[in-house]
Write a protein that holds these residues in place. Structure first.
Motif, PDB file in Angstrom:
ATOM      1  N   GLU A   8       4.523   0.409  -5.424  1.00  0.00           N
ATOM      2  CA  GLU A   8       4.645   1.860  -5.562  1.00  0.00           C
ATOM      3  C   GLU A   8       5.480   2.414  -4.407  1.00  0.00           C
ATOM      4  O   GLU A   8       5.777   1.709  -3.449  1.00  0.00           O
ATOM      5  CB  GLU A   8       3.253   2.494  -5.480  1.00  0.00           C
ATOM      6  CG  GLU A   8       2.651   2.408  -4.075  1.00  0.00           C
ATOM      7  CD  GLU A   8       1.679   3.544  -3.731  1.00  0.00           C
ATOM      8  OE1 GLU A   8       1.553   4.511  -4.492  1.00  0.00           O
ATOM      9  OE2 GLU A   8       1.059   3.459  -2.664  1.00  0.00           O
ATOM     10  N   ASP A  22      -0.381  -3.439  -7.465  1.00  0.00           N
ATOM     11  CA  ASP A  22      -1.025  -2.579  -8.456  1.00  0.00           C
ATOM     12  C   ASP A  22      -1.960  -1.605  -7.776  1.00  0.00           C
ATOM     13  O   ASP A  22      -2.017  -1.554  -6.533  1.00  0.00           O
ATOM     14  CB  ASP A  22      -1.724  -3.375  -9.564  1.00  0.00           C
ATOM     15  CG  ASP A  22      -1.590  -2.681 -10.921  1.00  0.00           C
ATOM     16  OD1 ASP A  22      -1.861  -1.451 -11.006  1.00  0.00           O
ATOM     17  OD2 ASP A  22      -1.176  -3.341 -11.889  1.00  0.00           O
ATOM     18  N   ASP A  23      -2.655  -0.873  -8.560  1.00  0.00           N
ATOM     19  CA  ASP A  23      -3.443   0.281  -8.147  1.00  0.00           C
ATOM     20  C   ASP A  23      -4.851   0.006  -8.680  1.00  0.00           C
ATOM     21  O   ASP A  23      -5.065   0.044  -9.888  1.00  0.00           O
ATOM     22  CB  ASP A  23      -2.777   1.495  -8.821  1.00  0.00           C
ATOM     23  CG  ASP A  23      -3.390   2.811  -8.481  1.00  0.00           C
ATOM     24  OD1 ASP A  23      -4.139   2.892  -7.505  1.00  0.00           O
ATOM     25  OD2 ASP A  23      -3.106   3.791  -9.216  1.00  0.00           O
ATOM     26  N   GLU A  71       0.814  -1.231   0.000  1.00  0.00           N
ATOM     27  CA  GLU A  71       0.000   0.000   0.000  1.00  0.00           C
ATOM     28  C   GLU A  71       0.843   1.275   0.000  1.00  0.00           C
ATOM     29  O   GLU A  71       0.475   2.262  -0.630  1.00  0.00           O
ATOM     30  CB  GLU A  71      -0.931  -0.035   1.224  1.00  0.00           C
ATOM     31  CG  GLU A  71      -1.863   1.130   1.332  1.00  0.00           C
ATOM     32  CD  GLU A  71      -2.892   0.955   2.462  1.00  0.00           C
ATOM     33  OE1 GLU A  71      -3.399  -0.173   2.678  1.00  0.00           O
ATOM     34  OE2 GLU A  71      -3.190   1.954   3.124  1.00  0.00           O
ATOM     35  N   THR A 116       0.271   8.243  -7.777  1.00  0.00           N
ATOM     36  CA  THR A 116      -0.749   7.271  -7.380  1.00  0.00           C
ATOM     37  C   THR A 116      -1.722   7.801  -6.330  1.00  0.00           C
ATOM     38  O   THR A 116      -2.675   7.107  -5.991  1.00  0.00           O
ATOM     39  CB  THR A 116      -0.079   6.014  -6.794  1.00  0.00           C
ATOM     40  OG1 THR A 116       0.785   6.426  -5.742  1.00  0.00           O
ATOM     41  CG2 THR A 116       0.694   5.253  -7.854  1.00  0.00           C
ATOM     42  N   ASN A 126      -4.349  -0.721 -12.499  1.00  0.00           N
ATOM     43  CA  ASN A 126      -4.120   0.489 -13.275  1.00  0.00           C
ATOM     44  C   ASN A 126      -2.716   0.512 -13.877  1.00  0.00           C
ATOM     45  O   ASN A 126      -2.534   0.850 -15.045  1.00  0.00           O
ATOM     46  CB  ASN A 126      -4.291   1.670 -12.299  1.00  0.00           C
ATOM     47  CG  ASN A 126      -4.588   2.976 -12.963  1.00  0.00           C
ATOM     48  OD1 ASN A 126      -4.777   3.048 -14.166  1.00  0.00           O
ATOM     49  ND2 ASN A 126      -4.627   4.022 -12.174  1.00  0.00           N
ATOM     50  N   TYR A 156       3.191   7.591 -13.152  1.00  0.00           N
ATOM     51  CA  TYR A 156       2.180   8.549 -12.694  1.00  0.00           C
ATOM     52  C   TYR A 156       2.139   8.632 -11.181  1.00  0.00           C
ATOM     53  O   TYR A 156       2.645   7.760 -10.480  1.00  0.00           O
ATOM     54  CB  TYR A 156       0.794   8.176 -13.255  1.00  0.00           C
ATOM     55  CG  TYR A 156       0.209   6.890 -12.708  1.00  0.00           C
ATOM     56  CD1 TYR A 156       0.554   5.656 -13.255  1.00  0.00           C
ATOM     57  CD2 TYR A 156      -0.696   6.911 -11.644  1.00  0.00           C
ATOM     58  CE1 TYR A 156       0.027   4.481 -12.756  1.00  0.00           C
ATOM     59  CE2 TYR A 156      -1.236   5.730 -11.149  1.00  0.00           C
ATOM     60  CZ  TYR A 156      -0.870   4.519 -11.714  1.00  0.00           C
ATOM     61  OH  TYR A 156      -1.395   3.359 -11.209  1.00  0.00           O
ATOM     62  N   TYR A 195      -4.301   2.722  -4.307  1.00  0.00           N
ATOM     63  CA  TYR A 195      -2.890   2.345  -4.318  1.00  0.00           C
ATOM     64  C   TYR A 195      -2.550   1.135  -3.438  1.00  0.00           C
ATOM     65  O   TYR A 195      -1.388   0.753  -3.351  1.00  0.00           O
ATOM     66  CB  TYR A 195      -1.993   3.544  -4.002  1.00  0.00           C
ATOM     67  CG  TYR A 195      -2.401   4.372  -2.817  1.00  0.00           C
ATOM     68  CD1 TYR A 195      -2.293   3.886  -1.526  1.00  0.00           C
ATOM     69  CD2 TYR A 195      -2.886   5.669  -2.992  1.00  0.00           C
ATOM     70  CE1 TYR A 195      -2.658   4.650  -0.445  1.00  0.00           C
ATOM     71  CE2 TYR A 195      -3.264   6.439  -1.916  1.00  0.00           C
ATOM     72  CZ  TYR A 195      -3.136   5.923  -0.625  1.00  0.00           C
ATOM     73  OH  TYR A 195      -3.498   6.698   0.445  1.00  0.00           O
TER      74      TYR A 195
END
Lengths: 656, 656
Positions: free
Chosen positions: A576, B89-90, A66, A602, B113, A600, B40
């Motif tokens: 991320e 992932d998102d 997360e 998030t 995403n 991008y 996210y």
């Protein structure tokens, strides 16, 4: 839906009251933070009381996609252990830091059960900032119990093992397996943990502990099971004896022996992982020695007291005089008196010894017995008004009883099979006896079903009156094992809203958008990127080649509350990074194919968040596409950048 | 605390009512499941409404140490992509399966995403059972919008890229970058997904979509931004034009062209990961071709309609007649009429074309304009009574308006900056217009602070009356992006309580404790282990050597609700496995040092859970310690085991 007013049905009225009590209206705050360990999630959850709302899950021992914890370059070292990178653990017991026997709201400690570790969370930031491995133990369930001025975090091994480890048959348990009780210091200024010493103990299963307070300060009490020293089918074989043993440790005495050099230094390996406050980077160091105290060499340091049968919980009342030992297979509960224990020690009122450790006479240590309180007593907390509250796993209830008289005052069913319970400050000198939360291990039909895997359930009781009153039932994340709750005003005023960018000492921080750039060093590429609403800089990057290791160092330039930015790159075999204002985080990307790939932000940061994106071009290995980067068509290359960078550095120096 | 009765203060009375409305008393159930995408986190959360209680986090696109999803051997293949193993992932948009324009409670779909994928969750088990990669797109934000009989999941690329990928300068965007609109079929019986076709489109940013319903069934509507086709600083450069374009796709026409063979087959690579229902094992297959439709070759298949300015949300009302296009930088909202669009197409009332795609005249398609409703309109849902509810990010409010008359009826502030909103069934033919939840992007001071990283906030409104009434404010996990809510009785009756062990087809399942065993195959060791309250079998294992890869296949033999067992081994560089009743899960362990190591059950399953543990002995490489295992001193070795196994197999065959 029930109506609160005008009803004549008493149940309806009571339910109306309960709804009011649990309700925190929009815009209002909860009165307490309840920090619950995540059990098999390895994390911590922070709930608000009385609303039962999940305020935050704090990643501790387990990877957390997360926000990139355990995936970003800064945080990966937090999982280093003597076994390598361990991405998961099982967190059981929360301990808030204490000053003079009360919660001070500074730090929160929690154990990692499986690969033995203790973590520290900074309550200014709600971030895990330190993890210390505990060597030569297994299953650090009995941890990290704190002393009343946070002098020590005390822990014991749940599974005894050969010490040091060696390749021996399992059935040589009695001969080769030992337990350790561990004392970790907490630096009063910064909270840093250090392993002070370990006490080598018989090969039992050390299960739970509490430290003395007030009159009993300086002592630790640890329950054990499997004094049978069995190694298979413990369900049956470790339930043979009528009484197991509680260890009683005089740690001030241990300090004296340590001072006198009466310890053995042993070679071992364990890791200490500490986050640097300025950079947010975790530094990992391996340590190689530990100091061992042997009770046989150190008289008057450790005693045993018999506890009926397979003891689990071990809890000390607010005065420090009474210690409740709950034998989970016992029909009764034994309450011990600290004064009587001291007297028995003075009078050497012992019933033999185990491995050289004197066993105090059971009756001599006893304050009294709570008779037939329920089935399967586990844990006890206190309300500061002389009452104790104990959970009963098998009979699924919470029982309120008078500590002095041992009289049972009330019992309420719980749904179902409660493990721990928590009263705010319930293990301190000054409990705040308004609410009690029972954490139930079995949920079944309490909520709408979610397939075979269900949330656990928590139940909030109002305990301000004579009888406990159930007011709310709420599902919890993972397996809340134990919790501690603290008044909001001990944490709220110190909460950090964002990181001061001027204090950011990350070596790859980008201190201003004009300094954003890309640098190549062999096949290592460093992207110094900034984020501010609503663009990333640079947002066009060329000259990356297959075989490169690309480090995206993203600095969030915002200096406002609640404006995180994130970064994701298509196809990254990584999570991320979510970057708080003023912070720098690094995402490692190893491109797998040539082409143009998108990245991008998030986190939905502004009305033009969807526009906050960019492209990176990947060329074949050996390509001559030059390194270029830019924002809004202003592309830079290596040589220009060097000049620009010097110019910017001059400006920045001038402005400061 | 406020009292519900006897008060004279109106605010108190109102608050009392709100408390009652949001309160779900202990033992009672919520009325709705609300499934929120995790943003996210890459996961999905299931909340109960009206209580706002988090019932479960369902792991989808990201590793989930809590139960071993993405770490166990069975589930790791779920993360296979054409880029390799992608652990994060998102997830943005939830779509529940539909039959005749209503939720049928069977499956739930959500997009990934960043590395474009669509996942399917089985609502009988709340497990992710399938992930399909979407090739040649980037940022699959605009996904996975469902048609009213779940014929298709429709998606579009958020970031256009070279197709197929190639190493080109980013500033050749206009020349080289293209977008794709993707149609994925859903098998009506099993829910399996398949990529049916892709439509090659101009290089815009495809942002959100909805499909037609009732009269407009067979059509898809997709908003786009960046019709400027810029590639840097989109915040400024993609906000130049007064109007962007909404794509309108006639997918029944596309099916005709497909049937006629008017497609190009293109080589590509994408992964399809599907869980086998009987074994719970995910099988991963790479696919290599996709079928492309070109609008220039397929007339009457795709149109554009102008939408003012940087459109985001795109929502179709329950009748299927009205399509709301929200320009996030526009002062007004444009509402289109499906009948007028059809008429304009028939009359060829076009304003030119873009890349061969006709642009329908804006006024001709317009039902009307909602004038100055607020700042930053994003998303709209419907209550089935002719009203629409739109979120306004910049002015932080929800606005209720009449779809037919475009008249504004009510506005309520939200705290702060709402993105999506959800009404149960609010995107179907039959919304259940009782509640509305606004999902806010900015939280700041709404709850007790948790350091720089805050939960997002959701706000529950009662919309059964003329005016919306705020009744509850609750924090949410990660970034709920969009949500769908469904009446509990569409899911609850079908919820699986445990897996039938007789239907367990896992090749490494152990069908009874007597069949538990250990097998060596070179340096691969398979432990066939069972769990039942309160022991693991075998619980003593010897003969493991350094260099071995040890697969612990744990079968949970329980056949009762809510009795998971888990398994953890000290020092494993892996997460635990949490195993539901009747299920088999596999933990890979590569021992790093010799000695005796503990393992244990991680889920507090019974009063003797603490006793549910065991030891595994690790000897040096090349050691002659024989393979042995057992429970309660009954040790078996290889040769015995072969005989035992045959005997057990005979008995089992006989009993069946």
């Amino acid at each position: 839906m029930l109506h609160a007013c005008g009803g004549t049905d008493t149940n309806q009225m009571m339910e109306g009251d309960a709804a009011q009590q649990a309700y925190v209206a929009p815009g209002e705050y909860d009165e307490y933070y309840a920090f619950m360990s995540g059990g098999y999630s390895g994390q911590i959850t922070a709930y608000g009381l009385p609303s039962g709302r999940l305020l935050k899950e704090i990643p501790v021992f387990s990877q957390y996609p997360e926000n990139g914890y355990g995936y970003s370059e800064e945080t990966k070292p937090m999982f280093n252990t003597s076994y390598g990178f361990v991405p998961w653990d099982d967190s059981h017991h929360i301990e808030l830091s204490q000053t003079e026997g009360e919660f001070d709201g500074r730090w929160l400690f929690v154990n990692g059960n499986n690969t033995p570790r203790i973590a520290r969370i900074d309550l200014k930031t709600f971030e895990t900032v330190e993890i210390l491995e505990i060597p030569d133990v297994a299953g650090l369930h009995c941890a990290p119990f704190i002393t009343e001025n946070s002098e020590y975090l005390v822990s014991g091994t749940r599974f005894s093992v050969p010490i040091p480890q060696k390749d021996v048959p399992i059935d040589t348990y009695k001969e080769n397996f030992k337990g350790l009780i561990n004392y970790v210091t907490v630096d009063p200024e910064h909270g840093h943990m250090d392993l002070a010493f370990q006490i080598e103990m018989p090969g039992f299963n050390y299960d739970l502990a509490r430290n003395g307070k007030a009159i009993s300060h300086g002592w630790s009490f640890l329950t054990t099971y499997n004094s049978e020293q069995e190694h298979s089918l413990l369900e049956v074989n470790a339930s043979q004896k009528d009484k197991d043993l509680m260890a009683v440790v005089n740690w001030k005495k241990a300090e004296e022996y340590l001072e006198q050099g009466k310890f053995t230094e042993r070679e071992t390996s364990y890791f200490h992982n500490l986050m640097d406050e300025g950079s947010g980077i975790v530094n990992s160091t391996e340590r190689s020695t530990t100091r061992i105290l042997d009770p046989k060499e150190c008289p008057d340091m450790v005693y045993f007291i018999p506890v009926p049968k397979s003891p689990h919980g071990c809890d000390v009342d607010p005065t420090g005089e009474y210690i409740v030992g709950n034998g989970k297979l016992s029909a009764d509960m034994s309450v011990y008196s600290f004064s009587k224990i001291m007297q028995a020690i003075e009078e050497e009122n012992f019933d033999g010894e185990f491995d050289g450790i004197p066993i105090i006479n059971y009756e001599a240590a006893l304050h009294g017995i709570v008779e037939k309180p329920g089935l399967g007593p586990l844990h006890t907390e206190f309300d500061g008004r002389g009452n104790a509250y104990t959970t009963f796993f098998i009979s699924s209830e919470v029982v309120k009883w008078d500590v002095e008289s041992k009289e049972i005052l009330d019992r309420q069913p719980t749904f179902y099979s409660p493990g721990h319970l928590v009263i705010p400050g319930g293990e301190t000198r000054n409990p705040d006896g308004k609410y009690l939360v029972a954490m139930n291990k079995i949920t079944k039909d309490r909520y709408l079903p979610t397939g075979p895997e269900l949330a656990h359930s928590a139940q909030l009781f109002d305990i301000s009156g004579d009888k406990m009153k159930l007011i709310l039932d709420f599902p919890t994340k993972a397996e809340p094992h134990y919790a501690q709750a603290i008044a909001a005003d001990k944490i709220q005023p110190n909460s950090v809203k964002f990181f001061d960018i001027e204090s950011n000492t990350h070596p790859h921080a980008t201190m201003g958008e004009s300094r954003s750039r890309v640098e190549r060093n062999g096949n290592e590429v460093h992207v110094y990127m900034t984020a501010i609403r609503s663009h990333l800089a640079p947002d066009n990057i060329e000259g990356i080649k297959l075989g490169d290791r690309v480090y995206f160092h993203l600095t969030n330039l915002e200096q406002d509350w609640d404006v995180p930015h994130g970064l994701a790159i298509q196809g990254a075999t990584n999570a991320e990074i979510l970057v708080m204002p003023g912070q720098t985080r690094t995402l490692l990307w190893e491109p797998k194919r040539q082409g143009v790939f998108a990245f991008y932000c998030t986190d939905f940061c502004s009305a033009l968040h969807q526009e906050m994106s960019g492209y990176v071009r990947v060329s074949p290995e050996g390509s001559d596409v030059p390194l270029k980067w830019g924002l809004n068509e202003e592309l830079h290359n290596d040589e220009e950048a060097a000049l620009d960078f010097q110019e910017n550095a001059r400006k920045l120096a001038h402005n400061r």
